[in-house]
Design a protein around this motif. Structure first.
Motif, PDB file in Angstrom:
ATOM      1  N   PHE A 105      39.102  50.858   3.639  1.00 10.18           N
ATOM      2  CA  PHE A 105      40.087  51.934   3.728  1.00 10.18           C
ATOM      3  C   PHE A 105      40.862  51.781   5.021  1.00 10.18           C
ATOM      4  CE2 PHE A 105      36.596  53.655   1.217  1.00 10.18           C
ATOM      5  CZ  PHE A 105      37.257  54.193   0.136  1.00 10.18           C
ATOM      6  N   TYR A 106      42.117  52.187   4.996  1.00 13.42           N
ATOM      7  CA  TYR A 106      42.952  52.216   6.186  1.00 13.42           C
ATOM      8  C   TYR A 106      43.195  53.676   6.539  1.00 13.42           C
ATOM      9  CZ  TYR A 106      47.040  51.788   9.178  1.00 13.42           C
ATOM     10  OH  TYR A 106      47.913  51.888  10.224  1.00 13.42           O
ATOM     11  N   ALA A 107      42.909  54.071   7.774  1.00 16.24           N
ATOM     12  CA  ALA A 107      43.117  55.453   8.209  1.00 16.24           C
ATOM     13  C   ALA A 107      44.574  55.647   8.627  1.00 16.24           C
ATOM     14  CB  ALA A 107      42.191  55.804   9.364  1.00 16.24           C
ATOM     15  N   ILE A 108      45.274  56.533   7.921  1.00 19.71           N
ATOM     16  CA  ILE A 108      46.656  56.874   8.266  1.00 19.71           C
ATOM     17  C   ILE A 108      46.652  57.826   9.462  1.00 19.71           C
ATOM     18  CG2 ILE A 108      48.789  57.985   7.452  1.00 19.71           C
ATOM     19  CD1 ILE A 108      48.122  55.424   5.906  1.00 19.71           C
ATOM     20  N   ASP A 109      45.817  58.853   9.360  1.00 16.16           N
ATOM     21  CA  ASP A 109      45.583  59.789  10.456  1.00 16.16           C
ATOM     22  C   ASP A 109      44.143  60.271  10.312  1.00 16.16           C
ATOM     23  OD1 ASP A 109      45.667  61.780   8.443  1.00 16.16           O
ATOM     24  OD2 ASP A 109      47.698  62.385   8.942  1.00 16.16           O
ATOM     25  N   GLY A 110      43.790  61.385  10.912  1.00 17.09           N
ATOM     26  CA  GLY A 110      42.403  61.823  10.916  1.00 17.09           C
ATOM     27  C   GLY A 110      41.893  62.404   9.621  1.00 17.09           C
ATOM     28  N   ASP A 111      42.754  62.598   8.630  1.00 18.52           N
ATOM     29  CA  ASP A 111      42.279  63.133   7.355  1.00 18.52           C
ATOM     30  C   ASP A 111      42.944  62.491   6.143  1.00 18.52           C
ATOM     31  OD1 ASP A 111      44.800  64.332   7.336  1.00 18.52           O
ATOM     32  OD2 ASP A 111      44.037  66.314   7.824  1.00 18.52           O
ATOM     33  N   THR A 112      43.630  61.384   6.345  1.00 20.76           N
ATOM     34  CA  THR A 112      44.296  60.686   5.243  1.00 20.76           C
ATOM     35  C   THR A 112      43.957  59.205   5.288  1.00 20.76           C
ATOM     36  OG1 THR A 112      46.133  62.257   5.421  1.00 20.76           O
ATOM     37  CG2 THR A 112      46.511  60.293   4.094  1.00 20.76           C
ATOM     38  N   LEU A 113      43.549  58.693   4.134  1.00 22.87           N
ATOM     39  CA  LEU A 113      43.208  57.281   4.004  1.00 22.87           C
ATOM     40  C   LEU A 113      44.163  56.605   3.032  1.00 22.87           C
ATOM     41  CD1 LEU A 113      39.348  57.660   3.481  1.00 22.87           C
ATOM     42  CD2 LEU A 113      40.535  57.101   5.607  1.00 22.87           C
ATOM     43  N   ASP A 114      44.229  55.298   3.137  1.00 21.26           N
ATOM     44  CA  ASP A 114      44.980  54.495   2.187  1.00 21.26           C
ATOM     45  C   ASP A 114      44.060  53.389   1.704  1.00 21.26           C
ATOM     46  OD1 ASP A 114      46.777  51.934   1.654  1.00 21.26           O
ATOM     47  OD2 ASP A 114      48.018  53.701   1.340  1.00 21.26           O
ATOM     48  N   GLN A 115      44.092  53.160   0.408  1.00 21.95           N
ATOM     49  CA  GLN A 115      43.362  52.023  -0.155  1.00 21.95           C
ATOM     50  C   GLN A 115      44.275  51.335  -1.154  1.00 21.95           C
ATOM     51  OE1 GLN A 115      40.028  52.491  -2.925  1.00 21.95           O
ATOM     52  NE2 GLN A 115      38.852  51.077  -1.627  1.00 21.95           N
ATOM     53  N   GLY A 126      47.452  51.006  -1.267  1.00 21.08           N
ATOM     54  CA  GLY A 126      48.640  51.776  -1.640  1.00 21.08           C
ATOM     55  C   GLY A 126      48.366  53.153  -2.197  1.00 21.08           C
ATOM     56  N   GLU A 127      47.116  53.496  -2.455  1.00 19.96           N
ATOM     57  CA  GLU A 127      46.797  54.853  -2.940  1.00 19.96           C
ATOM     58  C   GLU A 127      46.334  55.700  -1.761  1.00 19.96           C
ATOM     59  OE1 GLU A 127      44.109  57.359  -6.130  1.00 19.96           O
ATOM     60  OE2 GLU A 127      43.634  55.256  -5.820  1.00 19.96           O
ATOM     61  N   ARG A 128      46.954  56.881  -1.622  1.00 15.45           N
ATOM     62  CA  ARG A 128      46.594  57.798  -0.545  1.00 15.45           C
ATOM     63  C   ARG A 128      45.458  58.712  -0.978  1.00 15.45           C
ATOM     64  NH1 ARG A 128      50.659  58.040   3.720  1.00 15.45           N
ATOM     65  NH2 ARG A 128      51.267  55.856   3.773  1.00 15.45           N
ATOM     66  N   LEU A 129      44.509  58.908  -0.074  1.00 11.60           N
ATOM     67  CA  LEU A 129      43.366  59.785  -0.279  1.00 11.60           C
ATOM     68  C   LEU A 129      43.338  60.805   0.854  1.00 11.60           C
ATOM     69  CD1 LEU A 129      40.748  56.927  -0.843  1.00 11.60           C
ATOM     70  CD2 LEU A 129      42.050  58.109  -2.601  1.00 11.60           C
ATOM     71  N   ARG A 130      43.081  62.055   0.540  1.00 10.84           N
ATOM     72  CA  ARG A 130      43.049  63.135   1.539  1.00 10.84           C
ATOM     73  C   ARG A 130      41.629  63.655   1.627  1.00 10.84           C
ATOM     74  NH1 ARG A 130      43.093  67.084   4.595  1.00 10.84           N
ATOM     75  NH2 ARG A 130      44.863  68.369   5.125  1.00 10.84           N
ATOM     76  N   LEU A 131      41.067  63.692   2.838  1.00 12.41           N
ATOM     77  CA  LEU A 131      39.704  64.181   3.019  1.00 12.41           C
ATOM     78  C   LEU A 131      39.664  65.678   2.731  1.00 12.41           C
ATOM     79  CD1 LEU A 131      38.553  62.229   6.203  1.00 12.41           C
ATOM     80  CD2 LEU A 131      38.353  61.597   3.802  1.00 12.41           C
ATOM     81  N   LEU A 132      38.814  66.052   1.811  1.00 12.19           N
ATOM     82  CA  LEU A 132      38.713  67.422   1.306  1.00 12.19           C
ATOM     83  C   LEU A 132      37.998  68.335   2.308  1.00 12.19           C
ATOM     84  CD1 LEU A 132      39.113  69.274  -1.202  1.00 12.19           C
ATOM     85  CD2 LEU A 132      36.877  68.500  -1.979  1.00 12.19           C
ATOM     86  N   SER A 177      42.995  67.620  10.165  1.00  7.62           N
ATOM     87  CA  SER A 177      42.987  67.030  11.501  1.00  7.62           C
ATOM     88  C   SER A 177      44.404  67.029  12.070  1.00  7.62           C
ATOM     89  CB  SER A 177      42.432  65.606  11.454  1.00  7.62           C
ATOM     90  OG  SER A 177      43.381  64.726  10.915  1.00  7.62           O
ATOM     91  N   PRO A 178      44.520  66.867  13.381  1.00  2.00           N
ATOM     92  CA  PRO A 178      45.857  66.818  13.990  1.00  2.00           C
ATOM     93  C   PRO A 178      46.693  65.689  13.396  1.00  2.00           C
ATOM     94  CG  PRO A 178      44.165  66.977  15.675  1.00  2.00           C
ATOM     95  CD  PRO A 178      43.463  66.742  14.376  1.00  2.00           C
ATOM     96  N   GLU A 179      47.981  65.907  13.334  1.00  2.00           N
ATOM     97  CA  GLU A 179      48.895  64.866  12.890  1.00  2.00           C
ATOM     98  C   GLU A 179      48.901  63.736  13.921  1.00  2.00           C
ATOM     99  OE1 GLU A 179      50.510  64.874   9.862  1.00  2.00           O
ATOM    100  OE2 GLU A 179      49.172  66.584   9.610  1.00  2.00           O
ATOM    101  N   LEU A 193      41.979  64.116  -3.590  1.00  2.00           N
ATOM    102  CA  LEU A 193      41.169  64.861  -2.623  1.00  2.00           C
ATOM    103  C   LEU A 193      39.742  64.363  -2.723  1.00  2.00           C
ATOM    104  CD1 LEU A 193      42.647  68.393  -3.335  1.00  2.00           C
ATOM    105  CD2 LEU A 193      43.098  66.942  -1.340  1.00  2.00           C
ATOM    106  N   VAL A 194      39.209  63.836  -1.618  1.00  2.00           N
ATOM    107  CA  VAL A 194      37.921  63.157  -1.664  1.00  2.00           C
ATOM    108  C   VAL A 194      36.964  63.648  -0.581  1.00  2.00           C
ATOM    109  CG1 VAL A 194      38.848  61.032  -2.688  1.00  2.00           C
ATOM    110  CG2 VAL A 194      38.745  61.257  -0.202  1.00  2.00           C
ATOM    111  N   THR A 195      35.703  63.469  -0.879  1.00  2.00           N
ATOM    112  CA  THR A 195      34.641  63.580   0.112  1.00  2.00           C
ATOM    113  C   THR A 195      34.089  62.175   0.276  1.00  2.00           C
ATOM    114  OG1 THR A 195      34.110  65.827  -0.587  1.00  2.00           O
ATOM    115  CG2 THR A 195      32.432  64.647   0.674  1.00  2.00           C
ATOM    116  N   CYS A 196      34.077  61.695   1.502  1.00  2.00           N
ATOM    117  CA  CYS A 196      33.633  60.329   1.773  1.00  2.00           C
ATOM    118  C   CYS A 196      32.263  60.349   2.429  1.00  2.00           C
ATOM    119  CB  CYS A 196      34.639  59.614   2.675  1.00  2.00           C
ATOM    120  SG  CYS A 196      36.253  59.380   1.910  1.00  2.00           S
ATOM    121  N   ARG A 197      31.435  59.423   1.996  1.00  2.00           N
ATOM    122  CA  ARG A 197      30.076  59.322   2.513  1.00  2.00           C
ATOM    123  C   ARG A 197      29.784  57.875   2.878  1.00  2.00           C
ATOM    124  NH1 ARG A 197      27.544  63.953   1.844  1.00  2.00           N
ATOM    125  NH2 ARG A 197      25.496  63.132   2.314  1.00  2.00           N
TER     126      ARG A 197
END
Length: 186
Positions: free
Chosen positions: A40-50, A52-58, A62-64, A109-113
């Protein structure tokens, strides 16, 4: 059959059909849980990219990335620090992210473990995100320990985004409002 009986029968039939349509719509909308694993690539503290698909930590916010906070009387790049913390947490091993809903921007919207560690909760516990519908206990611990954001003052991420949007929509930076207040414009 009386008029009342026909109306009653038609009403019940209509209600039953609407209920059936509603149940079918719910069933069709019931998406299976998506599981994302790997890099995963971290866009910011609560958004990931895999890929080309964006994932938001549920449950967290986090700050922009460009957001600044205050600590010890000085500005510090809390948005960048939040992203760096997420990068560090993701680098610790094999990460699985699961979710079945999307936000208004289409992000899953995801929960990551990672093993037994809930990365979303860990971001809040380390003070790099605030609770947003979840993780209240972790936020209370971070606040008490003065971890991360709680070591100084900060603008809540949602307030920061709202203010940034207002400034973006007002290219003159409020000059017109100031002129209106200084004159008798209404």
């Amino acid at each position: 059959m009386t008029r009342f009986a026909r109306l009653f029968r038609d009403g019940i039939t209509t209600f039953a059909l609407l209920a059936l349509i509603g149940l079918l719509a719910l069933k069709m909308n019931n998406q299976p849980e998506a599981v994302k694993s790997g890099a995963f690539y971290a866009i910011d503290g609560d958004t990931l990219d895999q890929r080309g698909e964006r994932l938001r930590l549920l449950g967290i916010d986090s700050p922009e990335y460009r957001q600044q906070c205050e600590r010890g009387g000085s500005d510090w790049p809390c948005g960048r620090a939040a992203r760096d913390m997420l990068v560090k947490l993701l680098a610790g091993g094999s990460v699985d992210c699961r979710g079945d809903k999307r936000d208004r921007y289409g992000r899953l919207l995801v929960t990551c473990r990672m093993g037994d560690t809930d990365i979303n909760g860990e971001m809040v516990l380390r003070g790099m995100a605030v609770s947003y519908g979840g993780y209240a206990a972790e936020q209370a611990k971070a606040r008490e320990a003065k971890s991360g954001l709680w070591a100084g003052t900060f603008e809540r991420p949602q307030d920061y985004r709202r203010e940034a949007a207002r400034v973006r929509d007002d290219p003159l930076g409020g000059v017109v409002d100031i002129l209106k207040r200084l004159t008798i414009w209404d």
